[in-house]
Design an enzyme around this catalytic site. Structure first.
Site, mmCIF file in Angstrom:
data_model
loop_
_atom_site.group_PDB
_atom_site.id
_atom_site.type_symbol
_atom_site.label_atom_id
_atom_site.label_comp_id
_atom_site.label_asym_id
_atom_site.label_seq_id
_atom_site.Cartn_x
_atom_site.Cartn_y
_atom_site.Cartn_z
ATOM 1 N N LYS A 78 -1.117 10.358 31.899
ATOM 2 C CA LYS A 78 -0.233 9.365 31.314
ATOM 3 C C LYS A 78 -0.354 9.337 29.791
ATOM 4 O O LYS A 78 0.491 8.804 29.107
ATOM 5 C CB LYS A 78 -0.619 7.958 31.817
ATOM 6 N N GLU A 86 0.376 17.059 24.182
ATOM 7 C CA GLU A 86 -0.875 16.414 24.591
ATOM 8 C C GLU A 86 -1.231 15.280 23.639
ATOM 9 O O GLU A 86 -0.947 15.361 22.447
ATOM 10 C CB GLU A 86 -2.024 17.437 24.558
ATOM 11 N N ASP A 94 -10.249 17.276 23.599
ATOM 12 C CA ASP A 94 -11.683 17.083 23.328
ATOM 13 C C ASP A 94 -12.391 18.401 23.612
ATOM 14 O O ASP A 94 -12.478 19.263 22.737
ATOM 15 C CB ASP A 94 -12.185 15.926 24.207
ATOM 16 N N LYS A 144 -10.442 16.570 18.705
ATOM 17 C CA LYS A 144 -11.853 16.217 18.469
ATOM 18 C C LYS A 144 -12.613 17.475 18.045
ATOM 19 O O LYS A 144 -12.168 18.591 18.321
ATOM 20 C CB LYS A 144 -12.470 15.667 19.762
ATOM 21 N N PHE A 162 -14.868 7.709 20.774
ATOM 22 C CA PHE A 162 -13.912 7.362 21.819
ATOM 23 C C PHE A 162 -12.853 6.433 21.236
ATOM 24 O O PHE A 162 -13.179 5.414 20.632
ATOM 25 C CB PHE A 162 -14.633 6.689 22.991
ATOM 26 N N ASP A 219 -6.245 5.289 27.039
ATOM 27 C CA ASP A 219 -6.770 4.088 27.692
ATOM 28 C C ASP A 219 -8.283 4.036 27.717
ATOM 29 O O ASP A 219 -8.965 5.017 27.440
ATOM 30 C CB ASP A 219 -6.282 4.039 29.144
ATOM 31 N N ARG A 265 -3.268 1.279 26.489
ATOM 32 C CA ARG A 265 -2.301 2.371 26.304
ATOM 33 C C ARG A 265 -1.119 1.904 25.467
ATOM 34 O O ARG A 265 -0.468 2.695 24.796
ATOM 35 C CB ARG A 265 -1.762 2.857 27.657
HETATM 36 P P1 5GP Z 1 -10.836 17.610 27.522
HETATM 37 O O1 5GP Z 1 -10.555 18.427 28.764
HETATM 38 O O2 5GP Z 1 -10.176 18.176 26.300
HETATM 39 O O3 5GP Z 1 -12.321 17.383 27.325
HETATM 40 O O4 5GP Z 1 -10.293 16.163 27.840
HETATM 41 C C1 5GP Z 1 -9.058 15.742 27.391
HETATM 42 C C2 5GP Z 1 -8.711 14.412 28.030
HETATM 43 O O5 5GP Z 1 -9.827 13.514 27.966
HETATM 44 C C3 5GP Z 1 -7.589 13.753 27.267
HETATM 45 O O6 5GP Z 1 -6.321 14.138 27.748
HETATM 46 C C4 5GP Z 1 -7.898 12.284 27.481
HETATM 47 O O7 5GP Z 1 -7.334 11.874 28.707
HETATM 48 C C5 5GP Z 1 -9.406 12.238 27.597
HETATM 49 N N1 5GP Z 1 -10.011 11.888 26.299
HETATM 50 C C6 5GP Z 1 -10.664 12.704 25.438
HETATM 51 N N2 5GP Z 1 -11.076 12.021 24.342
HETATM 52 C C7 5GP Z 1 -10.665 10.730 24.527
HETATM 53 C C8 5GP Z 1 -10.771 9.533 23.731
HETATM 54 O O8 5GP Z 1 -11.333 9.469 22.636
HETATM 55 N N3 5GP Z 1 -10.198 8.406 24.263
HETATM 56 C C9 5GP Z 1 -9.576 8.395 25.465
HETATM 57 N N4 5GP Z 1 -9.054 7.230 25.872
HETATM 58 N N5 5GP Z 1 -9.452 9.500 26.241
HETATM 59 C C10 5GP Z 1 -9.988 10.656 25.764
#
Ligand code: 5GP
Length: 193
Positions: A50, A106, A110, A138, A159, A166, A172
């Site tokens: 979402k 996207e 992260d 990130k 975060f 969220d 959100r």
């Molecule tokens: P990745 O696979 O890149 O580690 O994770 C990406 C997903 O993790 C993002 O689409 C998001 O849903 C969640 N995410 C990563 N960092 C954050 C953050 O700082 N805040 C929130 N709310 N979600 C995050």
């Protein structure tokens, strides 16, 4: 939960990281690049639900190109905030992407594990091209060398919530991006609401 704004963050939000205006201006700049890069091509925007709903809606309205929109929902297995790269499709695309130019939209990248899986999955469907626009990135995504064609903002390893992102499904709908106080993060992550 009280309605908060950029000047009155209430008790749960700590600091504004991206203002509504900063987000709007940056999306307009990136939309101009996308308009130029995809001129004369048939572009499909794929939003990842979402979190990407806000950036998808604002990017789509900032583009001058005629585009089509589709959405996917994926769930990444992992403990807490860390994703594992093992992904399950909760909602697939409605249309075939064969021969089409696809731009994945996207919210935040992260580790990039979820995104890497998604891009590989989309590439296996024989599109003309697959590129990615991430509004936020990130530091781990930089280390992992995740290929992002367009990036809105580089954020520190904190975060954040708001603008589609969220914490336990809250925040959100904030039009800006902010950090949570450590107390609020602990309380919401523990499911105490
Ligand atoms: P990745 O696979 O890149 O580690 O994770 C990406 C997903 O993790 C993002 O689409 C998001 O849903 C969640 N995410 C990563 N960092 C954050 C953050 O700082 N805040 C929130 N709310 N979600 C995050």
């Amino acid at each position: 939960m009280t309605l908060v704004d950029e000047t009155d963050l209430g008790t749960d939000l700590d600091r504004v990281v991206l203002t509504e205006k900063e987000i709007r201006d940056r999306i307009a700049e990136i939309a101009a690049q996308i308009d130029a890069d995809y001129r004369g091509r048939d572009l499909l925007l794929v939003g990842v639900l979402k979190g990407a709903m806000m950036v998808m809606a604002d990017l789509a309205r900032s583009l001058h190109l005629p585009v089509t929109l589709d959405f996917m929902a994926v769930s990444s297995y992992g403990s807490g905030r860390r994703s594992s790269g093992v992904v399950r499709i909760l909602k697939d695309l409605d249309e075939s992407i064969e021969g089409r130019h696809v731009l994945v939209v996207e919210d935040i990248v992260d580790s990039g594990l979820t995104l890497s899986w998604l891009v590989a999955n989309l590439r296996s469907r024989a599109p003309a091209s697959v590129e990615v626009f991430a509004l936020m990135r990130k530091p781990d995504a930089l280390v992992q060398d995740i290929e992002l064609r367009y990036v809105g903002f580089d954020l520190p390893r904190e975060f954040v919530v708001g603008y589609g992102l969220d914490c336990a499904e809250r925040y959100r709908n904030l039009p800006f991006v902010a950090t949570l106080t450590p107390q609020a993060y602990r309380r919401l992550a523990a499911g105490a609401g």
